[in-house]
Every structure is written in C-alpha cells, then in structure tokens.
Design an enzyme around this catalytic site. Sequence first.
Site, PDB file in Angstrom:
ATOM      1  N   TYR A 288      -8.218  -0.883  -0.928  1.00  0.00           N
ATOM      2  CA  TYR A 288      -7.686   0.352  -1.425  1.00  0.00           C
ATOM      3  C   TYR A 288      -8.219   0.831  -1.466  1.00  0.00           C
ATOM      4  CZ  TYR A 288      -5.077   2.180  -5.637  1.00  0.00           C
ATOM      5  OH  TYR A 288      -4.889   2.519  -7.019  1.00  0.00           O
ATOM      6  N   TYR A 339       0.488   4.266  -0.154  1.00  0.00           N
ATOM      7  CA  TYR A 339      -0.120   4.109  -1.260  1.00  0.00           C
ATOM      8  C   TYR A 339       0.870   3.699  -2.406  1.00  0.00           C
ATOM      9  CZ  TYR A 339      -2.782   5.275  -5.169  1.00  0.00           C
ATOM     10  OH  TYR A 339      -3.235   5.444  -6.971  1.00  0.00           O
TER      11      TYR A 339
END
Lengths: 387, 154
Positions: A288, A339
């Site tokens: 991430y 995202y």
Amino acid sequence: MHGKAAIAGIGETTYYKHGESPHTEFQLACIAIRRAVEDAGLALTDVDGLVSFMDQRNVPVRLARALGLTELRFAATTWAAGGNSMASAIQLADAAVSSGHARHVVVFRALAQGQFGRFGQAGGSGGYAGLSGSLAWNGTYGMLTAAHQCALHTARFLHDHGISQEALCEIALACYANAQRNPRALRRGKPLTREAYHASRWIVKPFHLYDCCPENDGAAAAVVTTLERARDLPQRPATIVAAATGIGPQYGAFDMQHLGSAFYRQVGKHLWEQAGCGPADVDVAQFYENFTGPVLIALCEMGFCAPEGVEEFVSDGRLVGPDAAFPFNTSGGNLGEAYIHGFELVNESVRQIRGTSTCQVKKVERALVVAGPGYAPGSAALFGAPS
Amino acid sequence: MTRADDRAAGVPRVLGDAWSLPRLDAHNRAFFTAGVLTLQQCTACEHVQHPPDDVCEACGGFDLGWLASAGDGRIESVAVVTQAIHPALAERVPYAIVLVSVADAPGVLVTGNVVGAEPDAIRIGDRVRVVFADARDPQSSAELRIPQWEIVAA
Ligand SMILES: [Zn+2]
C-alpha cells in the site's frame, strides 16, 4: 486456523478519478459486492457476513436491505484506523469463517470522495476553528495531513541510512510502469519518467507530487469462506495463509523509538510466525503506497532487506514487470491503478494466485499484501495457492 | 524557568496570527499556556511522556504531574510543507514542521516550528531552544504562549 479460509471471489467497480464517479458511494459498494459474490459463484443470499475498515460509512443494515442479504449473522469492522487496517479486515473475516461464526463473509471498501470529501483532510473546507485532541499538538504547527506525518518519518529514515530521493522515485516509477499493463488502471496511458518525477512540484519535502497517492472513487470486495467450501466453487481459491495485525504502545504520535518507522516490525513478526515461512518465500508482493517513503520503510520492517540495502533493492528496474527480481505492485498499486484504500491490492493478490493478473508472475505460490504504512496498527496478509 | 521568562515576549508565530489555535484541555493547557516547556511527568516513577495521557506509559500510575523543562532540544526530523492545505496557510508556505527531542525528557518528541530560519536550511541535528509566541484566543479569551523553537547552533 492457518490456511483454513480462502478468498473465493473478487469484484470491483470501474475506478474513477476523485469526484468523477457517476454513482454514489453506497451504489459503488453494492456493485463491487454483487460482482465479488457473482465471481465466487454464489447468490447474495449465501452472504452471511460483512466486514470493512476505516470508518466505513456503508453500514450492514443498509447493505442488507439494498442487496437482499437475508441472513447476516456476522458484521464487524476493525477498530477505527485508516488504510493500515486493510489487511486486519481480511484477518477478521478469516477469524469469522474459520471459527464457524459465518460461512461467506464479504470484505469490502467503498469510497466516493467527491460525495463525502477527502480523507486525511481534517477540518475540511470548514477550516480549523479550534484545534483539539491530537490536532492541538500537531495542527498548531501546520502538521495536518498524513503526507506531513509520513514525510517526517521518511526524512529521518533517509537521513539515517544514506538513502537518496531516487529510491522514492523508483517506487513511483515501478507502480506507473506496471499500471501500463492494466486496463483498470487510472494511470494507464500516462507513463512516468524519472525526469517528470523530479520536475513535479513538491507537496511536502521529501515528497514530490508523484510520491503521493491520488484521490479516487470506487469500490472493491472479496468473498471469504472456508477453503473446504471454496474448493467446490468455480474459482481457484486463494488461501489465507496468514493475516496479522501489529499494535504496539505507540499512541499514534511521535516518539524517538519509532521515529523513522512504518510500524511494521510487529506485523512482520506475527505474519511470518503464523505463516511458518519468511520473506524469501514470497513470489509477489503488493505494498500500500500512501506515499512512497513509508513503502521503503515497510519493505525493511517486513524483512525483505536492510535499510542500508533498500535503495539497491528497489533500483534498476528490480520492481518492474512480471519478471522483476521482486515482483511488486503488479496492478500499479494505489499510485497507478487506483486508491481504494488499498483493497484493490487484495484483489490483485488473488489474481496472482489465480494466474489472471495483467502482470502475471510465473508460478505464484505465495502472494503478500501489506496495508498502509506509517500508522499503527499496521496489518498484512499472505495468500497461498491451494495445495 | 527564569531563562524562558527572560526571552518571553515578542516572538511571532511562524504560521502567523491568523492560523488556528489549540483548544485547551486538561492535557494540553500547561503546554500551551505556561510559558515554560511543560511536559507530563509521572509522580511515582518520574517518567516523562508526550503527548500527555491519563495513565503513565512506564508504570501504569494515575498520579501525573508536570516537568518544567529547561527547553533545550535537537531537531530530529524536518519536513518542509510547500503546498498549503488550508487557505489560511497559503501565504505561509513553504514552512517547516520539525520534531524536537528534549534534553531533559529522553525519548520524547515535540512537534514544532522554528522561528527565524529558512525552512530548507533546517537540518536534523541542529540544536534548538524553546521560545514562546503570545496569542489570545478570540473565542475563549484564553491567553496562550505557544512553544516554538530557535536554532542555537548547528
Ligand atoms: Zn510512572
């Protein structure tokens, strides 16, 4: 409980730039959940559990009504946190199905920031009349966003280990390069060069524009069930080999002991202990990227390399493409694909196990996903090919 | 305490008078009003922790008081903000956010700004000492003394 649960289905919406979704956030959630359930070869009435994370606004009672979930018997979210708890949500679903509290748990994340405003923008457009709580300590001095906090950890990490700006650039370059292969990726058709990276404006030094993940709208979901049941469903199961959360006495503030940390040492320790294997056994990894710097730190804290070696570890194309020395963020990640608070990385891990990624690594036995770095508690999950 | 008082008046807030002020509570009142760098200290074990909380992180004790720090510190990290995320800060970028370790409170980091320094010239390792900017909260009428830092030597 290790390896008793698996992901049997995945789904996602089209991903949109911030504010460009034609659907509301709740509609996006419903689309992703329907697609994941369909992908698993199940009916919506088979779903008896819902799990999410990060103050999910799309609550179970509302979803049950909209989707016709008639037999929900497990509904939970991780303790309030950000994208750092993304893999904790997988852990929660794993616990639910492995213990028999539910049979088919959908884990999901939906966000429409055009509808609700951006995360990480405390105070929002209303301003900051009176800085209370942690904002008093930090906001008084202009520390207002995750970018600011992560920049301070990153600056110290770079300083302590003699790491250059190029190491941050390499993370961005790899994500953009891998995104070029992925039709879902918002940055497809917009490749990034080293020159463009360095020419981009600073947001907060040491982060350029391209070190910071964009704001997007969309939703992604996955169906977790037992491996035993998953074997009878159409898709190749992605076994949940291990899923770990690491909470330490950190308070979410700064102290000398954790300065320059991504809060992943404990996550790595718990994950590898549970999995019975180590970093060398990982075939492909999704990290991430809230910002590029904390990814470098998390790579080290998860045990892939020492801080002194991390610049070399990520340089010279070692992260790019399916044949990379270290296959990394193969869908493009938060920076290149979209995202969705990292949940798109879970789906990409499952594709790697199935063999259906647009940047498919050969013979994937173990696929790692690491949630948002720079905040405690962190979390990570390791998926495996079914034996 | 006297040294801080000697230098008390006249330091501007790095982020300007228009920027928001902390809302005072039991945990932060001393820090933002004392005019001395004031950190929470456990009465039982003398551990210093920051930010303050209801329980000592070292011994679990509930009896917490305050340490009047001499206010000498070192820059441990610095990030230069170049994009204002609020209109009230548009005229203030670039500005530096620093984390300062405090000599008489090992392990603690205090968030701050550095007065009178070019943001890009601030380095990890710079020695600093606390200074205070006076401010009055128009909403609560509270008189504040906001700790900030000035560089004393590289
Ligand atoms: Zn104590």
